[in-house]
Design a protein around this motif. Structure first.
Motif, PDB file in Angstrom:
ATOM      1  N   ASP A  66       0.948  -1.299   0.027  1.00  0.00           N
ATOM      2  CA  ASP A  66      -0.062   0.137   0.020  1.00  0.00           C
ATOM      3  C   ASP A  66       0.836   1.177  -0.025  1.00  0.00           C
ATOM      4  O   ASP A  66       0.607   2.258  -0.739  1.00  0.00           O
ATOM      5  N   ALA A  67       1.981   1.223   0.638  1.00  0.00           N
ATOM      6  CA  ALA A  67       3.082   2.615   0.592  1.00  0.00           C
ATOM      7  C   ALA A  67       3.688   2.506  -0.425  1.00  0.00           C
ATOM      8  O   ALA A  67       4.394   3.597  -0.483  1.00  0.00           O
ATOM      9  N   GLY A  92      22.434  -9.984   3.737  1.00  0.00           N
ATOM     10  CA  GLY A  92      22.612  -8.769   3.547  1.00  0.00           C
ATOM     11  C   GLY A  92      21.755  -8.217   2.349  1.00  0.00           C
ATOM     12  O   GLY A  92      21.920  -7.174   1.781  1.00  0.00           O
ATOM     13  N   LEU A  93      20.615  -8.805   2.188  1.00  0.00           N
ATOM     14  CA  LEU A  93      19.611  -8.146   1.349  1.00  0.00           C
ATOM     15  C   LEU A  93      18.482  -7.556   1.995  1.00  0.00           C
ATOM     16  O   LEU A  93      18.008  -8.154   3.131  1.00  0.00           O
ATOM     17  N   VAL A  94      17.827  -6.326   1.689  1.00  0.00           N
ATOM     18  CA  VAL A  94      16.900  -5.766   2.144  1.00  0.00           C
ATOM     19  C   VAL A  94      15.838  -5.368   1.107  1.00  0.00           C
ATOM     20  O   VAL A  94      16.232  -5.159  -0.182  1.00  0.00           O
ATOM     21  N   PHE A  95      14.598  -5.076   1.463  1.00  0.00           N
ATOM     22  CA  PHE A  95      13.542  -4.450   0.674  1.00  0.00           C
ATOM     23  C   PHE A  95      13.619  -2.947   0.848  1.00  0.00           C
ATOM     24  O   PHE A  95      13.375  -2.630   2.136  1.00  0.00           O
ATOM     25  N   VAL A  96      13.876  -2.285  -0.260  1.00  0.00           N
ATOM     26  CA  VAL A  96      13.933  -0.865  -0.296  1.00  0.00           C
ATOM     27  C   VAL A  96      12.858  -0.245  -1.040  1.00  0.00           C
ATOM     28  O   VAL A  96      12.640  -0.691  -2.124  1.00  0.00           O
ATOM     29  N   PRO A  97      12.104   0.746  -0.556  1.00  0.00           N
ATOM     30  CA  PRO A  97      11.188   1.337  -1.257  1.00  0.00           C
ATOM     31  C   PRO A  97      11.697   2.067  -2.737  1.00  0.00           C
ATOM     32  O   PRO A  97      12.829   2.407  -2.889  1.00  0.00           O
ATOM     33  N   ALA A  98      10.975   1.821  -3.930  1.00  0.00           N
ATOM     34  CA  ALA A  98      11.317   2.184  -5.172  1.00  0.00           C
ATOM     35  C   ALA A  98      11.948   3.847  -5.004  1.00  0.00           C
ATOM     36  O   ALA A  98      12.842   4.039  -5.793  1.00  0.00           O
ATOM     37  N   ARG A  99      11.328   4.308  -4.310  1.00  0.00           N
ATOM     38  CA  ARG A  99      11.515   5.996  -4.530  1.00  0.00           C
ATOM     39  C   ARG A  99      13.075   6.301  -3.998  1.00  0.00           C
ATOM     40  O   ARG A  99      13.568   7.245  -4.241  1.00  0.00           O
ATOM     41  N   LYS A 100      13.460   5.162  -3.021  1.00  0.00           N
ATOM     42  CA  LYS A 100      15.028   5.486  -2.881  1.00  0.00           C
ATOM     43  C   LYS A 100      15.943   5.002  -3.640  1.00  0.00           C
ATOM     44  O   LYS A 100      17.130   4.827  -3.363  1.00  0.00           O
TER      45      LYS A 100
END
Length: 126
Positions: A14-15, A97-105
């Protein structure tokens, strides 16, 4: 020259949409490595996600696949959807060492990878 493969998993929420990436020296990069011996790029990324990260790859759906240029090298880039990203998957990724990062970043990451056609995930970063 060693052939390389890269992959990411998109997580629509949603975010906004987030992407599975690795942070290296303050920069975000797609999860990437040399293609495994006697395997295709796709089988290499699936093997690593299953056996090293611990993701049930049967839950992945191929969203996009492109040959991209990163620096001077061509890489096969696979973009997957996962049926359900939960805390267990996030923790397994974090341990590698993997993370989910918002596309805007991730604008810098998207701009650093060049493809012959506009990848469909580029639209999700807006």
């Amino acid at each position: 020259m060693t052939k390389r493969v890269a992959g990411t998993i998109i997580n629509p929420e949603d975010a906004g949409t987030s992407f599975l990436v690795k942070q290296v020296e303050g920069q975000f990069k797609f999860y990437n490595f040399p293609v495994l011996a006697n395997q295709t790029p796709l089988s290499s990324i699936l093997w690593k996600l299953r056996h090293e990260v611990g993701i049930d790859v049967d839950q992945l759906r191929l969203y996009d696949s492109v040959v991209a240029q990163s620096g001077q090298e061509n890489i096969s880039l696979f973009v997957f959807n996962h049926l359900k990203i939960d805390a267990t998957i996030r923790e397994a990724c974090r341990q590698q060492g993997l993370v989910f990062v918002p596309a805007r970043k991730l604008h810098g990451l998207f701009e650093s990878v060049k493809v012959n056609t506009i990848p469909s995930f580029e639209n999700l970063s807006k």
